[in-house]
Design a protein around this motif. Structure first.
Motif, PDB file in Angstrom:
ATOM      1  N   GLY A  52       0.815  -1.207   0.000  1.00  0.00           N
ATOM      2  CA  GLY A  52       0.000   0.000   0.000  1.00  0.00           C
ATOM      3  C   GLY A  52       0.844   1.250   0.000  1.00  0.00           C
ATOM      4  N   MET A  53       0.157   2.355   0.046  1.00  0.00           N
ATOM      5  CA  MET A  53       0.842   3.645   0.011  1.00  0.00           C
ATOM      6  C   MET A  53       0.475   4.462   1.236  1.00  0.00           C
ATOM      7  SD  MET A  53       0.846   4.916  -3.892  1.00  0.00           S
ATOM      8  CE  MET A  53       1.305   3.853  -5.225  1.00  0.00           C
ATOM      9  N   GLU A  54       0.628   3.861   2.435  1.00  0.00           N
ATOM     10  CA  GLU A  54       0.356   4.601   3.650  1.00  0.00           C
ATOM     11  C   GLU A  54       1.293   5.800   3.767  1.00  0.00           C
ATOM     12  OE1 GLU A  54       0.833   1.142   3.890  1.00  0.00           O
ATOM     13  OE2 GLU A  54      -1.311   0.736   3.897  1.00  0.00           O
ATOM     14  N   ASP A  55       2.528   5.622   3.337  1.00  0.00           N
ATOM     15  CA  ASP A  55       3.489   6.718   3.352  1.00  0.00           C
ATOM     16  C   ASP A  55       3.387   7.457   2.016  1.00  0.00           C
ATOM     17  OD1 ASP A  55       5.569   8.457   3.711  1.00  0.00           O
ATOM     18  OD2 ASP A  55       7.145   6.925   3.713  1.00  0.00           O
ATOM     19  N   ARG A  57       5.300   9.358   0.689  1.00  0.00           N
ATOM     20  CA  ARG A  57       6.581   9.422  -0.010  1.00  0.00           C
ATOM     21  C   ARG A  57       6.725   8.284  -1.022  1.00  0.00           C
ATOM     22  NH1 ARG A  57       7.042  12.250   4.324  1.00  0.00           N
ATOM     23  NH2 ARG A  57       8.617  13.794   4.727  1.00  0.00           N
ATOM     24  N   VAL A  58       6.091   7.146  -0.754  1.00  0.00           N
ATOM     25  CA  VAL A  58       6.099   6.039  -1.713  1.00  0.00           C
ATOM     26  C   VAL A  58       5.376   6.475  -2.975  1.00  0.00           C
ATOM     27  CG1 VAL A  58       5.303   3.686  -2.159  1.00  0.00           C
ATOM     28  CG2 VAL A  58       6.241   4.281   0.078  1.00  0.00           C
ATOM     29  N   PHE A  59       4.250   7.158  -2.799  1.00  0.00           N
ATOM     30  CA  PHE A  59       3.512   7.654  -3.948  1.00  0.00           C
ATOM     31  C   PHE A  59       4.367   8.610  -4.774  1.00  0.00           C
ATOM     32  CE2 PHE A  59       0.983  11.061  -5.825  1.00  0.00           C
ATOM     33  CZ  PHE A  59       0.231  10.330  -6.735  1.00  0.00           C
ATOM     34  N   VAL A  60       5.078   9.508  -4.097  1.00  0.00           N
ATOM     35  CA  VAL A  60       5.908  10.482  -4.803  1.00  0.00           C
ATOM     36  C   VAL A  60       7.031   9.776  -5.563  1.00  0.00           C
ATOM     37  CG1 VAL A  60       7.516  12.399  -4.493  1.00  0.00           C
ATOM     38  CG2 VAL A  60       5.338  12.394  -3.291  1.00  0.00           C
ATOM     39  N   MET A  61       7.642   8.772  -4.962  1.00  0.00           N
ATOM     40  CA  MET A  61       8.703   8.043  -5.666  1.00  0.00           C
ATOM     41  C   MET A  61       8.158   7.329  -6.896  1.00  0.00           C
ATOM     42  SD  MET A  61      11.274   6.644  -2.719  1.00  0.00           S
ATOM     43  CE  MET A  61      10.061   6.086  -1.544  1.00  0.00           C
ATOM     44  N   VAL A  62       6.965   6.740  -6.766  1.00  0.00           N
ATOM     45  CA  VAL A  62       6.332   6.086  -7.915  1.00  0.00           C
ATOM     46  C   VAL A  62       6.013   7.125  -8.976  1.00  0.00           C
ATOM     47  CG1 VAL A  62       4.259   4.854  -8.679  1.00  0.00           C
ATOM     48  CG2 VAL A  62       5.438   4.135  -6.613  1.00  0.00           C
ATOM     49  N   TRP A  63       5.502   8.274  -8.562  1.00  0.00           N
ATOM     50  CA  TRP A  63       5.177   9.338  -9.496  1.00  0.00           C
ATOM     51  C   TRP A  63       6.427   9.796 -10.244  1.00  0.00           C
ATOM     52  CZ3 TRP A  63       2.711  11.962 -12.811  1.00  0.00           C
ATOM     53  CH2 TRP A  63       3.023  13.282 -13.106  1.00  0.00           C
ATOM     54  N   TRP A  64       7.539   9.975  -9.544  1.00  0.00           N
ATOM     55  CA  TRP A  64       8.775  10.389 -10.209  1.00  0.00           C
ATOM     56  C   TRP A  64       9.245   9.337 -11.207  1.00  0.00           C
ATOM     57  CZ3 TRP A  64      11.728  12.548  -5.371  1.00  0.00           C
ATOM     58  CH2 TRP A  64      11.310  13.852  -5.129  1.00  0.00           C
ATOM     59  N   LEU A  65       9.102   8.074 -10.863  1.00  0.00           N
ATOM     60  CA  LEU A  65       9.484   7.006 -11.780  1.00  0.00           C
ATOM     61  C   LEU A  65       8.615   7.037 -13.038  1.00  0.00           C
ATOM     62  CD1 LEU A  65      11.206   4.517 -12.372  1.00  0.00           C
ATOM     63  CD2 LEU A  65       9.515   3.160 -11.131  1.00  0.00           C
ATOM     64  N   VAL A  66       7.305   7.169 -12.855  1.00  0.00           N
ATOM     65  CA  VAL A  66       6.394   7.261 -14.006  1.00  0.00           C
ATOM     66  C   VAL A  66       6.741   8.486 -14.841  1.00  0.00           C
ATOM     67  CG1 VAL A  66       3.997   7.653 -14.694  1.00  0.00           C
ATOM     68  CG2 VAL A  66       4.525   5.987 -12.918  1.00  0.00           C
ATOM     69  N   LEU A  67       6.974   9.605 -14.194  1.00  0.00           N
ATOM     70  CA  LEU A  67       7.312  10.839 -14.900  1.00  0.00           C
ATOM     71  C   LEU A  67       8.575  10.669 -15.732  1.00  0.00           C
ATOM     72  CD1 LEU A  67       6.775  13.865 -15.405  1.00  0.00           C
ATOM     73  CD2 LEU A  67       8.171  14.326 -13.389  1.00  0.00           C
ATOM     74  N   ALA A  68       9.609  10.074 -15.161  1.00  0.00           N
ATOM     75  CA  ALA A  68      10.870   9.890 -15.881  1.00  0.00           C
ATOM     76  C   ALA A  68      10.689   8.979 -17.100  1.00  0.00           C
ATOM     77  CB  ALA A  68      11.932   9.322 -14.943  1.00  0.00           C
ATOM     78  N   VAL A  69       9.961   7.886 -16.926  1.00  0.00           N
ATOM     79  CA  VAL A  69       9.756   6.956 -18.035  1.00  0.00           C
ATOM     80  C   VAL A  69       8.930   7.603 -19.142  1.00  0.00           C
ATOM     81  CG1 VAL A  69       8.658   4.778 -18.692  1.00  0.00           C
ATOM     82  CG2 VAL A  69      10.056   4.893 -16.634  1.00  0.00           C
ATOM     83  N   LEU A 117      11.508  16.215   1.589  1.00  0.00           N
ATOM     84  CA  LEU A 117      12.559  16.347   2.599  1.00  0.00           C
ATOM     85  C   LEU A 117      12.013  16.773   3.959  1.00  0.00           C
ATOM     86  CD1 LEU A 117      15.309  18.047   0.407  1.00  0.00           C
ATOM     87  CD2 LEU A 117      15.168  15.645   1.122  1.00  0.00           C
ATOM     88  N   GLY A 118      10.695  17.020   4.045  1.00  0.00           N
ATOM     89  CA  GLY A 118      10.078  17.349   5.322  1.00  0.00           C
ATOM     90  C   GLY A 118      10.044  18.823   5.646  1.00  0.00           C
TER      91      GLY A 118
END
Length: 126
Positions: A52-55, A57-69, A117-118
């Motif tokens: 899941g994506m409780e955090d 930040r996991v969503f943001v990392m996935v979003w950055w990966l999708v964006l880069a691809v 980064l908080g």
């Protein structure tokens, strides 16, 4: 009344703009399809494997990966279209479009990085 040559020039300009718009729509359709499919696959992966994506930040990392691809895929499509038409990859029109998009993309990136980064709350980011 407008003269015949003025009307012809106007129609040629409109036709040229419509042809260019068709080219850019044809490029963005495969890119949009790729973005949707990659988002679905990575979203399913995160929910099933990562738990899941409780955090957020996991969503943001996935979003950055999708964006880069997707950015890479769109650049590939634009380059192949330019080569097929015998044009330069970084045309004046493309540079103008990139300059117009630079400020919003840069600002969104800075705010997202600050949140990651908080240094920024999620509410303020949204």
């Amino acid at each position: 009344m407008t003269s015949a040559s003025s009307a012809q020039t106007t129609l040629e300009t409109i036709r040229s703009l419509m042809e260019r718009a068709t080219i850019y729509r044809a490029i963005s359709a495969p890119g949009a399809l790729a973005a949707g499919l990659i988002s679905l696959v990575l979203g399913g992966f995160c929910f099933s494997w990562v738990g899941g994506m409780e955090d957020p930040r996991v969503f943001v990392m996935v979003w950055w990966l999708v964006l880069a691809v997707v950015l890479g895929f769109n650049l590939y499509l634009i380059r192949s279209q330019a080569l097929r038409r015998g044009e330069v990859f970084l045309s004046a029109g493309m540079m103008l479009a990139l300059r117009g998009m630079a400020a919003p993309f840069l600002l969104a990136g800075v705010f997202t990085l600050a949140w990651f980064l908080g240094a920024l709350s999620l509410g303020l980011l949204v």
